[in-house]
Write a protein that holds these residues in place. Structure first.
Motif, PDB file in Angstrom:
ATOM      1  N   LEU A  93       0.826  -1.203   0.000  1.00 19.13           N
ATOM      2  CA  LEU A  93       0.000   0.000   0.000  1.00 19.13           C
ATOM      3  C   LEU A  93       0.864   1.259   0.000  1.00 19.13           C
ATOM      4  CD1 LEU A  93      -2.763  -1.020   2.578  1.00 19.13           C
ATOM      5  CD2 LEU A  93      -3.026  -0.796   0.112  1.00 19.13           C
ATOM      6  N   LEU A  94       1.884   1.263   0.839  1.00 25.52           N
ATOM      7  CA  LEU A  94       2.752   2.438   0.925  1.00 25.52           C
ATOM      8  C   LEU A  94       3.537   2.649  -0.368  1.00 25.52           C
ATOM      9  CD1 LEU A  94       4.124   2.058   4.575  1.00 25.52           C
ATOM     10  CD2 LEU A  94       2.480   3.752   3.730  1.00 25.52           C
ATOM     11  N   LEU A  95       4.034   1.556  -0.938  1.00 22.59           N
ATOM     12  CA  LEU A  95       4.786   1.666  -2.186  1.00 22.59           C
ATOM     13  C   LEU A  95       3.875   2.160  -3.316  1.00 22.59           C
ATOM     14  CD1 LEU A  95       7.383   1.276  -3.760  1.00 22.59           C
ATOM     15  CD2 LEU A  95       6.725  -1.125  -4.135  1.00 22.59           C
ATOM     16  N   GLY A  96       2.663   1.612  -3.372  1.00 25.23           N
ATOM     17  CA  GLY A  96       1.721   2.043  -4.399  1.00 25.23           C
ATOM     18  C   GLY A  96       1.371   3.511  -4.273  1.00 25.23           C
ATOM     19  N   ALA A  97       1.139   3.974  -3.044  1.00 16.09           N
ATOM     20  CA  ALA A  97       0.813   5.380  -2.831  1.00 16.09           C
ATOM     21  C   ALA A  97       1.983   6.284  -3.175  1.00 16.09           C
ATOM     22  CB  ALA A  97       0.382   5.595  -1.379  1.00 16.09           C
ATOM     23  N   LEU A  98       3.203   5.836  -2.848  1.00 15.59           N
ATOM     24  CA  LEU A  98       4.394   6.625  -3.155  1.00 15.59           C
ATOM     25  C   LEU A  98       4.593   6.756  -4.660  1.00 15.59           C
ATOM     26  CD1 LEU A  98       6.985   8.082  -2.320  1.00 15.59           C
ATOM     27  CD2 LEU A  98       8.115   5.844  -2.170  1.00 15.59           C
ATOM     28  N   VAL A  99       4.473   5.626  -5.357  1.00 19.10           N
ATOM     29  CA  VAL A  99       4.628   5.650  -6.814  1.00 19.10           C
ATOM     30  C   VAL A  99       3.515   6.485  -7.449  1.00 19.10           C
ATOM     31  CG1 VAL A  99       4.580   4.234  -8.904  1.00 19.10           C
ATOM     32  CG2 VAL A  99       5.841   3.444  -6.897  1.00 19.10           C
ATOM     33  N   GLY A 100       2.293   6.337  -6.942  1.00 23.16           N
ATOM     34  CA  GLY A 100       1.182   7.106  -7.477  1.00 23.16           C
ATOM     35  C   GLY A 100       1.365   8.602  -7.257  1.00 23.16           C
ATOM     36  N   ILE A 183      -6.719   4.626  -7.629  1.00 23.64           N
ATOM     37  CA  ILE A 183      -7.760   5.658  -7.606  1.00 23.64           C
ATOM     38  C   ILE A 183      -7.592   6.567  -6.393  1.00 23.64           C
ATOM     39  CG2 ILE A 183     -10.246   6.033  -7.305  1.00 23.64           C
ATOM     40  CD1 ILE A 183     -10.706   3.643  -9.119  1.00 23.64           C
ATOM     41  N   GLY A 184      -7.204   6.000  -5.253  1.00 18.83           N
ATOM     42  CA  GLY A 184      -6.986   6.825  -4.070  1.00 18.83           C
ATOM     43  C   GLY A 184      -5.849   7.806  -4.255  1.00 18.83           C
ATOM     44  N   ALA A 185      -4.788   7.379  -4.941  1.00 18.56           N
ATOM     45  CA  ALA A 185      -3.630   8.243  -5.161  1.00 18.56           C
ATOM     46  C   ALA A 185      -3.888   9.289  -6.231  1.00 18.56           C
ATOM     47  CB  ALA A 185      -2.420   7.396  -5.550  1.00 18.56           C
ATOM     48  N   SER A 213      -0.858   9.420   0.252  1.00 19.80           N
ATOM     49  CA  SER A 213      -0.447  10.370  -0.787  1.00 19.80           C
ATOM     50  C   SER A 213      -0.391  11.794  -0.243  1.00 19.80           C
ATOM     51  CB  SER A 213      -1.424  10.312  -1.971  1.00 19.80           C
ATOM     52  OG  SER A 213      -1.400   9.044  -2.582  1.00 19.80           O
ATOM     53  N   ALA A 214      -1.287  12.093   0.690  1.00 17.43           N
ATOM     54  CA  ALA A 214      -1.283  13.420   1.308  1.00 17.43           C
ATOM     55  C   ALA A 214      -0.041  13.639   2.161  1.00 17.43           C
ATOM     56  CB  ALA A 214      -2.537  13.605   2.159  1.00 17.43           C
ATOM     57  N   VAL A 215       0.592  12.551   2.588  1.00 19.38           N
ATOM     58  CA  VAL A 215       1.845  12.645   3.342  1.00 19.38           C
ATOM     59  C   VAL A 215       3.039  12.667   2.383  1.00 19.38           C
ATOM     60  CG1 VAL A 215       3.346  11.492   5.011  1.00 19.38           C
ATOM     61  CG2 VAL A 215       0.869  11.507   5.358  1.00 19.38           C
ATOM     62  N   PHE A 216       3.011  11.803   1.372  1.00 22.68           N
ATOM     63  CA  PHE A 216       4.138  11.688   0.452  1.00 22.68           C
ATOM     64  C   PHE A 216       4.285  12.921  -0.457  1.00 22.68           C
ATOM     65  CE2 PHE A 216       3.557   6.878   0.776  1.00 22.68           C
ATOM     66  CZ  PHE A 216       4.621   6.748   1.649  1.00 22.68           C
ATOM     67  N   THR A 217       3.172  13.466  -0.905  1.00 19.42           N
ATOM     68  CA  THR A 217       3.236  14.569  -1.871  1.00 19.42           C
ATOM     69  C   THR A 217       3.982  15.792  -1.340  1.00 19.42           C
ATOM     70  OG1 THR A 217       1.209  13.829  -2.972  1.00 19.42           O
ATOM     71  CG2 THR A 217       1.874  16.113  -3.330  1.00 19.42           C
ATOM     72  N   PRO A 218       3.695  16.290  -0.123  1.00 21.03           N
ATOM     73  CA  PRO A 218       4.480  17.424   0.378  1.00 21.03           C
ATOM     74  C   PRO A 218       5.972  17.117   0.481  1.00 21.03           C
ATOM     75  CG  PRO A 218       2.502  17.122   1.693  1.00 21.03           C
ATOM     76  CD  PRO A 218       2.615  15.929   0.808  1.00 21.03           C
ATOM     77  N   ILE A 219       6.310  15.872   0.845  1.00 29.30           N
ATOM     78  CA  ILE A 219       7.724  15.494   0.941  1.00 29.30           C
ATOM     79  C   ILE A 219       8.370  15.528  -0.442  1.00 29.30           C
ATOM     80  CG2 ILE A 219       9.318  13.629   1.540  1.00 29.30           C
ATOM     81  CD1 ILE A 219       7.289  12.745   3.675  1.00 29.30           C
ATOM     82  N   LEU A 220       7.667  14.982  -1.436  1.00 30.42           N
ATOM     83  CA  LEU A 220       8.190  14.972  -2.804  1.00 30.42           C
ATOM     84  C   LEU A 220       8.280  16.377  -3.386  1.00 30.42           C
ATOM     85  CD1 LEU A 220       6.198  11.901  -4.204  1.00 30.42           C
ATOM     86  CD2 LEU A 220       8.641  11.978  -3.676  1.00 30.42           C
ATOM     87  N   LEU A 221       7.453  17.286  -2.880  1.00 31.12           N
ATOM     88  CA  LEU A 221       7.454  18.659  -3.387  1.00 31.12           C
ATOM     89  C   LEU A 221       8.544  19.532  -2.762  1.00 31.12           C
ATOM     90  CD1 LEU A 221       3.661  19.555  -3.696  1.00 31.12           C
ATOM     91  CD2 LEU A 221       5.326  19.422  -5.546  1.00 31.12           C
ATOM     92  N   LEU A 222       9.221  19.033  -1.730  1.00 28.73           N
ATOM     93  CA  LEU A 222      10.262  19.836  -1.079  1.00 28.73           C
ATOM     94  C   LEU A 222      11.349  20.297  -2.061  1.00 28.73           C
ATOM     95  CD1 LEU A 222      10.687  18.009   2.355  1.00 28.73           C
ATOM     96  CD2 LEU A 222       9.840  20.337   1.966  1.00 28.73           C
ATOM     97  N   PRO A 223      11.930  19.402  -2.862  1.00 27.17           N
ATOM     98  CA  PRO A 223      12.932  19.886  -3.823  1.00 27.17           C
ATOM     99  C   PRO A 223      12.331  20.776  -4.904  1.00 27.17           C
ATOM    100  CG  PRO A 223      12.460  17.547  -4.172  1.00 27.17           C
ATOM    101  CD  PRO A 223      11.808  17.926  -2.890  1.00 27.17           C
TER     102      PRO A 223
END
Length: 229
Positions: A93-100, A183-185, A213-223
């Protein structure tokens, strides 16, 4: 008396809820007409026909937006009910959300750059694949337009809700967990609500993917944020 009625917050709140109820009735008769399309149109028509300004409507209509956050948090209920299965699937689940999440940012940026979008549009469009409560804040953080981001986020959710299951089947994705995570991502709360009407388990999986995704997206947006500065 008219002035006091217009100043009453209940006016905008009642109009919003009535429009959504009418939109749900229309949705039962016309499956292609999503209530998140018909309800805003009904509100717009009412405001135009009654000559009520947007500012006056927002006195009460804006109160409905306050409950967007609590409604998003309420998606945790099916997560709790299916916690045992989610725990076993947690790495996937975590990997799928991260990739999504990463794919959503790449596709969003690529589309804007490909069609020559402005810098402000890029900043507004980047976070549109996460839930609106997060996307609007991320847009302001990036220097975009929160209003534009909100509109793009709703449109993304509507598109994913209506076409997501069909597109996934066309691509050969038949696994329930995989499609729910996708779909969730990509379609956040609107897509998750669509799956919830089919299966609580699917809604729970999609809700988890949306939250992750709401957690991963801000982290991915840092750079990205550092680059845009």
């Amino acid at each position: 008396m008219k002035d006091s009625l217009l100043a009453d917050p209940l006016l905008g709140t009642t109009l919003t809820l009535a429009a959504y109820a009418a939109g749900m009735l229309l949705y039962r008769k016309f499956a292609w007409l999503h209530p998140l399309i018909s309800a805003p149109l009904l509100v717009y028509l009412c405001l135009r026909l009654s000559s009520i300004s947007w500012e006056t409507y927002q006195i009460g209509g804006g109160m409905v937006s306050f409950f967007l956050g609590p409604a998003t948090v309420a998606m945790a209920v099916p997560l709790y009910k299916h916690a045992m299965r989610l725990r076993r699937m947690l790495p996937s689940l975590l990997l799928g959300a991260l990739v999504g999440s990463a794919a959503g940012l790449i596709v969003n940026a690529s589309c804007v750059l490909l069609f020559g979008g402005t810098s402000e549009f890029l900043r507004s469009a980047l976070p549109k694949s996460v839930t609106a409560a997060v996307a609007v804040d991320l847009s302001g953080w990036l220097g975009g337009s929160p209003g534009l981001t909100a509109a793009l986020t709703v449109l993304t959710g509507l598109f994913g809700s209506v076409t997501g299951p069909w597109l996934l089947r066309m691509c050969g994705v038949s696994d329930i967990a995989a499609s729910s995570i996708a779909i969730g991502a990509a379609a956040h709360g609107i897509g998750s609500a669509r799956l919830m009407s089919d299966s609580e388990e699917q809604g729970g999986l999609s809700g988890f993917s949306m939250a992750a995704s709401a957690v991963f997206t801000p982290i991915l947006l840092l750079p990205v944020h550092a680059w845009l500065l």
